[in-house]
Scaffold this motif. Structure first.
Motif, PDB file in Angstrom:
ATOM      1  N   ALA A   1       2.513  -0.735  -9.074  1.00 18.08           N
ATOM      2  CA  ALA A   1       1.316  -0.232  -8.401  1.00 18.08           C
ATOM      3  C   ALA A   1       1.473   1.245  -8.055  1.00 18.08           C
ATOM      4  O   ALA A   1       0.525   2.026  -8.154  1.00 18.08           O
ATOM      5  CB  ALA A   1       1.037  -1.048  -7.141  1.00 18.08           C
ATOM      6  N   TYR A   2       2.685   1.631  -7.649  1.00 15.95           N
ATOM      7  CA  TYR A   2       2.929   3.040  -7.348  1.00 15.95           C
ATOM      8  C   TYR A   2       2.801   3.889  -8.606  1.00 15.95           C
ATOM      9  O   TYR A   2       2.208   4.972  -8.577  1.00 15.95           O
ATOM     10  CB  TYR A   2       4.314   3.220  -6.729  1.00 15.95           C
ATOM     11  CG  TYR A   2       4.664   4.671  -6.482  1.00 15.95           C
ATOM     12  CD1 TYR A   2       4.024   5.405  -5.487  1.00 15.95           C
ATOM     13  CD2 TYR A   2       5.630   5.320  -7.258  1.00 15.95           C
ATOM     14  CE1 TYR A   2       4.324   6.745  -5.265  1.00 15.95           C
ATOM     15  CE2 TYR A   2       5.947   6.659  -7.042  1.00 15.95           C
ATOM     16  CZ  TYR A   2       5.291   7.365  -6.047  1.00 15.95           C
ATOM     17  OH  TYR A   2       5.590   8.687  -5.846  1.00 15.95           O
ATOM     18  N   VAL A   3       3.344   3.389  -9.691  1.00 12.78           N
ATOM     19  CA  VAL A   3       3.255   4.119 -10.960  1.00 12.78           C
ATOM     20  C   VAL A   3       1.801   4.364 -11.325  1.00 12.78           C
ATOM     21  O   VAL A   3       1.425   5.460 -11.753  1.00 12.78           O
ATOM     22  CB  VAL A   3       3.970   3.335 -12.079  1.00 12.78           C
ATOM     23  CG1 VAL A   3       3.759   4.018 -13.423  1.00 12.78           C
ATOM     24  CG2 VAL A   3       5.464   3.215 -11.765  1.00 12.78           C
TER      25      VAL A   3
ATOM     26  N   ARG B   1       0.833  -1.203   0.000  1.00 11.49           N
ATOM     27  CA  ARG B   1       0.000   0.000   0.000  1.00 11.49           C
ATOM     28  C   ARG B   1       0.863   1.246   0.000  1.00 11.49           C
ATOM     29  O   ARG B   1       2.073   1.200   0.243  1.00 11.49           O
ATOM     30  CB  ARG B   1      -0.929   0.029   1.211  1.00 11.49           C
ATOM     31  CG  ARG B   1      -0.200   0.237   2.538  1.00 11.49           C
ATOM     32  CD  ARG B   1      -1.175   0.125   3.703  1.00 11.49           C
ATOM     33  NE  ARG B   1      -0.573   0.474   4.968  1.00 11.49           N
ATOM     34  CZ  ARG B   1      -0.617   1.667   5.531  1.00 11.49           C
ATOM     35  NH1 ARG B   1      -1.242   2.669   4.909  1.00 11.49           N
ATOM     36  NH2 ARG B   1      -0.063   1.908   6.698  1.00 11.49           N
ATOM     37  N   LEU B   2       0.226   2.398  -0.235  1.00 11.06           N
ATOM     38  CA  LEU B   2       0.890   3.673  -0.038  1.00 11.06           C
ATOM     39  C   LEU B   2       1.067   3.934   1.460  1.00 11.06           C
ATOM     40  O   LEU B   2       0.252   3.477   2.265  1.00 11.06           O
ATOM     41  CB  LEU B   2       0.063   4.811  -0.652  1.00 11.06           C
ATOM     42  CG  LEU B   2      -0.075   4.829  -2.176  1.00 11.06           C
ATOM     43  CD1 LEU B   2      -1.009   5.962  -2.595  1.00 11.06           C
ATOM     44  CD2 LEU B   2       1.283   4.987  -2.845  1.00 11.06           C
ATOM     45  N   LEU B   3       2.108   4.680   1.809  1.00 10.99           N
ATOM     46  CA  LEU B   3       2.393   4.969   3.210  1.00 10.99           C
ATOM     47  C   LEU B   3       2.236   6.451   3.529  1.00 10.99           C
ATOM     48  O   LEU B   3       2.818   6.955   4.489  1.00 10.99           O
ATOM     49  CB  LEU B   3       3.811   4.509   3.557  1.00 10.99           C
ATOM     50  CG  LEU B   3       4.080   3.007   3.378  1.00 10.99           C
ATOM     51  CD1 LEU B   3       5.545   2.704   3.675  1.00 10.99           C
ATOM     52  CD2 LEU B   3       3.171   2.181   4.289  1.00 10.99           C
TER      53      LEU B   3
ATOM     54  N   GLN C   1      -6.692   3.888   1.037  1.00  8.83           N
ATOM     55  CA  GLN C   1      -7.665   2.798   0.886  1.00  8.83           C
ATOM     56  C   GLN C   1      -8.072   2.625  -0.574  1.00  8.83           C
ATOM     57  O   GLN C   1      -8.215   1.508  -1.069  1.00  8.83           O
ATOM     58  CB  GLN C   1      -8.900   3.087   1.748  1.00  8.83           C
ATOM     59  CG  GLN C   1      -8.647   3.009   3.235  1.00  8.83           C
ATOM     60  CD  GLN C   1      -8.108   1.651   3.653  1.00  8.83           C
ATOM     61  OE1 GLN C   1      -8.588   0.598   3.212  1.00  8.83           O
ATOM     62  NE2 GLN C   1      -7.090   1.654   4.508  1.00  8.83           N
ATOM     63  N   ARG C   2      -8.227   3.716  -1.275  1.00 10.69           N
ATOM     64  CA  ARG C   2      -8.670   3.675  -2.664  1.00 10.69           C
ATOM     65  C   ARG C   2      -7.646   3.009  -3.587  1.00 10.69           C
ATOM     66  O   ARG C   2      -8.002   2.389  -4.588  1.00 10.69           O
ATOM     67  CB  ARG C   2      -8.927   5.120  -3.128  1.00 10.69           C
ATOM     68  CG  ARG C   2      -9.688   5.256  -4.412  1.00 10.69           C
ATOM     69  CD  ARG C   2     -10.133   6.700  -4.647  1.00 10.69           C
ATOM     70  NE  ARG C   2      -9.055   7.598  -4.971  1.00 10.69           N
ATOM     71  CZ  ARG C   2      -8.670   8.626  -4.209  1.00 10.69           C
ATOM     72  NH1 ARG C   2      -9.280   8.881  -3.065  1.00 10.69           N
ATOM     73  NH2 ARG C   2      -7.678   9.419  -4.594  1.00 10.69           N
ATOM     74  N   THR C   3      -6.380   3.154  -3.230  1.00 15.91           N
ATOM     75  CA  THR C   3      -5.330   2.594  -4.090  1.00 15.91           C
ATOM     76  C   THR C   3      -4.863   1.203  -3.659  1.00 15.91           C
ATOM     77  O   THR C   3      -4.043   0.590  -4.340  1.00 15.91           O
ATOM     78  CB  THR C   3      -4.108   3.537  -4.128  1.00 15.91           C
ATOM     79  OG1 THR C   3      -3.673   3.787  -2.786  1.00 15.91           O
ATOM     80  CG2 THR C   3      -4.453   4.852  -4.813  1.00 15.91           C
ATOM     81  N   ARG C   4      -5.372   0.678  -2.564  1.00 12.38           N
ATOM     82  CA  ARG C   4      -4.953  -0.652  -2.101  1.00 12.38           C
ATOM     83  C   ARG C   4      -5.132  -1.736  -3.159  1.00 12.38           C
ATOM     84  O   ARG C   4      -4.251  -2.602  -3.317  1.00 12.38           O
ATOM     85  CB  ARG C   4      -5.719  -1.043  -0.817  1.00 12.38           C
ATOM     86  CG  ARG C   4      -5.053  -0.610   0.455  1.00 12.38           C
ATOM     87  CD  ARG C   4      -5.824  -1.141   1.662  1.00 12.38           C
ATOM     88  NE  ARG C   4      -5.245  -0.699   2.906  1.00 12.38           N
ATOM     89  CZ  ARG C   4      -4.269  -1.316   3.556  1.00 12.38           C
ATOM     90  NH1 ARG C   4      -3.766  -2.430   3.072  1.00 12.38           N
ATOM     91  NH2 ARG C   4      -3.817  -0.850   4.717  1.00 12.38           N
ATOM     92  N   PRO C   5      -6.253  -1.742  -3.884  1.00 12.01           N
ATOM     93  CA  PRO C   5      -6.414  -2.805  -4.903  1.00 12.01           C
ATOM     94  C   PRO C   5      -5.298  -2.843  -5.939  1.00 12.01           C
ATOM     95  O   PRO C   5      -5.015  -3.903  -6.510  1.00 12.01           O
ATOM     96  CB  PRO C   5      -7.765  -2.454  -5.555  1.00 12.01           C
ATOM     97  CG  PRO C   5      -8.523  -1.731  -4.487  1.00 12.01           C
ATOM     98  CD  PRO C   5      -7.475  -0.920  -3.769  1.00 12.01           C
ATOM     99  N   LEU C   6      -4.659  -1.700  -6.205  1.00 11.81           N
ATOM    100  CA  LEU C   6      -3.555  -1.699  -7.167  1.00 11.81           C
ATOM    101  C   LEU C   6      -2.415  -2.604  -6.717  1.00 11.81           C
ATOM    102  O   LEU C   6      -1.736  -3.243  -7.525  1.00 11.81           O
ATOM    103  CB  LEU C   6      -3.021  -0.271  -7.359  1.00 11.81           C
ATOM    104  CG  LEU C   6      -3.981   0.774  -7.936  1.00 11.81           C
ATOM    105  CD1 LEU C   6      -3.318   2.135  -7.957  1.00 11.81           C
ATOM    106  CD2 LEU C   6      -4.412   0.373  -9.342  1.00 11.81           C
ATOM    107  N   PHE C   7      -2.187  -2.641  -5.407  1.00  8.66           N
ATOM    108  CA  PHE C   7      -1.076  -3.417  -4.841  1.00  8.66           C
ATOM    109  C   PHE C   7      -1.423  -4.887  -4.696  1.00  8.66           C
ATOM    110  O   PHE C   7      -0.540  -5.696  -4.389  1.00  8.66           O
ATOM    111  CB  PHE C   7      -0.670  -2.834  -3.490  1.00  8.66           C
ATOM    112  CG  PHE C   7      -0.055  -1.472  -3.578  1.00  8.66           C
ATOM    113  CD1 PHE C   7       1.319  -1.321  -3.651  1.00  8.66           C
ATOM    114  CD2 PHE C   7      -0.837  -0.334  -3.619  1.00  8.66           C
ATOM    115  CE1 PHE C   7       1.902  -0.068  -3.763  1.00  8.66           C
ATOM    116  CE2 PHE C   7      -0.260   0.921  -3.723  1.00  8.66           C
ATOM    117  CZ  PHE C   7       1.108   1.059  -3.784  1.00  8.66           C
ATOM    118  N   ALA C   8      -2.678  -5.240  -4.914  1.00  9.76           N
ATOM    119  CA  ALA C   8      -3.086  -6.638  -4.795  1.00  9.76           C
ATOM    120  C   ALA C   8      -2.847  -7.410  -6.073  1.00  9.76           C
ATOM    121  O   ALA C   8      -2.948  -8.639  -6.122  1.00  9.76           O
ATOM    122  CB  ALA C   8      -4.560  -6.721  -4.394  1.00  9.76           C
TER     123      ALA C   8
END
Length: 408
Positions: free
Chosen positions: A369-371, A207-209, A400-407
């Motif tokens: 995912a960060y990109v 996730r983002l921190l 929370q909105r970007t968590r799926p990107l990291f999955a």
């Protein structure tokens, strides 16, 4: 028969008619404007320097354009180009998809790799597994551009070195000059360095921190500067505004200097100075710019031709010519040790700042995912700064909105 042999011999002596055909390759690049002109001139110089390879340069309008054309080529089963100029955070996406050639087995690779500054080795080999799918080329880091005439009115000779000191500085500059003290970017490149300098991280494994204390302190500091009216949000006109004296400080790439110089004209030496990037606890800067990669799936003769082009671009003397015209930082220690390079740095104030920051530099996050999440970060920061959204709830929602990107 004798006559034919005589003709062949004469043709060989005169150097026409029977030369081996040159291998043609395509180079897809994403820099426009003056930098694009320099790229085209550089390609032309390479083509004239030897008789084995011809490079055909194709402009993709932007770094994102290079990526999109590369992805379209993958979908069509045909590489978009032989050589790709990929922004430092974008090449991992194509490498993870198996679409880039591993350069580590190509002739002369080790000698080239060993010459890179440490930060650039880590940039292209983040896992330290020896597999390298891109090489640094036009690399940069952000610096502080400031207008000494505006700062002098507020009693300053230069901006403060740390972000905590910026609030009082910005307030005094705004009061003394009537213009914004600085423009702060929502694109998170400078933000990355500020968070790292505060002991934090911007992205983790899953996730983002940005909701962690070190990151929130940075975002809150910047938000206070904007909300008290002493800073503005950077936009497409910020560079022009800086050159026109409508904002006192901007944070941009070392390679922005030629463009700023062109805008400032005869006033450049009086109104533009360069300083290192501010920090919180210790100096840290992100590196940026782009890398060069070779598409996978092209014929071996084109792979070797593309590699010859990349090797030529990385020669110290050629790097120096590139830097003189663009102000990017040297990617090899060999280049930075050239007497001619040192002499060049002494020609104008601030030309050495980017290189002096290299020992404190870190690669930008390369997690795909960060990109993908960068635009969400930018959108959230603009909502906070332009629409006055509360900082912490907006950042929590972003994470929370970007968590799926990291999955994925």
């Amino acid at each position: 028969m004798v006559k034919k042999a005589l003709v062949l011999g004469l043709a060989g002596v005169l150097g026409f008619g029977f030369a081996q055909p040159r291998t043609e390759i395509t180079f897809l690049y994403g820099l426009g404007g003056r930098l694009g002109e320099v790229i085209r001139a550089t390609v032309d110089t390479f083509n004239k320097s030897q008789n084995e390879v011809v490079v055909r340069a194709e402009f993709a309008n932007s770094y994102e354009g290079v990526l999109q054309k590369a992805l379209a080529g993958i979908a069509a089963g045909q590489p978009a180009a032989d050589v790709l100029q990929l922004e430092v955070a974008l090449w991992p996406r194509l490498a993870a998809a198996g679409q880039l050639t591993d350069l580590s087995a190509l002739p002369g690779f080790k000698a080239m790799f060993d010459s890179f500054w440490g930060v650039f080795k880590l940039q292209v080999d983040p896992d330290k597994d020896g597999k390298v799918f891109a090489t640094p080329w036009n690399n940069s880091n952000p610096v502080t551009y400031y207008n000494p005439e505006l700062l002098k009115r507020a009693g300053f000779s230069a901006p403060p070195r740390t972000w905590p000191e910026m609030r009082e500085f910005a307030r005094k500059v705004k009061e003394a000059t009537g213009v914004a003290a600085m423009a702060l970017p929502a694109f998170p490149w400078v933000l990355e360095g500020a968070i790292w300098s505060n002991g934090g991280e911007i992205v983790g494994k899953d996730r983002l921190l940005l909701d962690q204390p070190a990151a929130l302190e940075v975002i809150n500091t910047w938000t206070q500067l904007i909300r008290d009216g002493s800073a503005v949000v950077e936009n497409a006109n910020s560079t022009q505004d800086f050159a026109a004296g409508k904002v006192a400080v901007i944070f941009q790439s070392v390679a922005s200097r030629p463009g700023i110089k062109a805008l400032a004209g005869d006033r450049f030496k009086q109104t533009v100075r360069v300083a290192p990037l501010p920090y919180f606890k210790k100096p840290v800067v992100p590196v940026g710019g782009a890398t060069l990669a070779i598409s996978r799936g092209i014929p071996q003769e084109r792979v070797l031709a593309a590699w010859k082009f990349i090797q030529w671009l990385n020669r110290p003397e050629q790097q120096l010519e590139w830097i003189k015209q663009t102000n990017y930082v040297p990617i090899t220690r060999t280049t930075s040790e050239l007497p001619a390079f040192r002499a060049f740095l002494a020609t104008e104030q601030g030309l050495d700042v980017g290189m002096r920051q290299l020992p404190n530099a870190r690669p930008r996050p390369t997690d795909p995912a960060y990109v993908q999440g960068i635009q969400e970060i930018r959108k959230t920061l603009e909502e906070i700064w332009l629409n006055n959204k509360p900082v912490e709830p907006a950042i929590r929602d972003l994470v929370q909105r970007t968590r799926p990107l990291f999955a994925n």
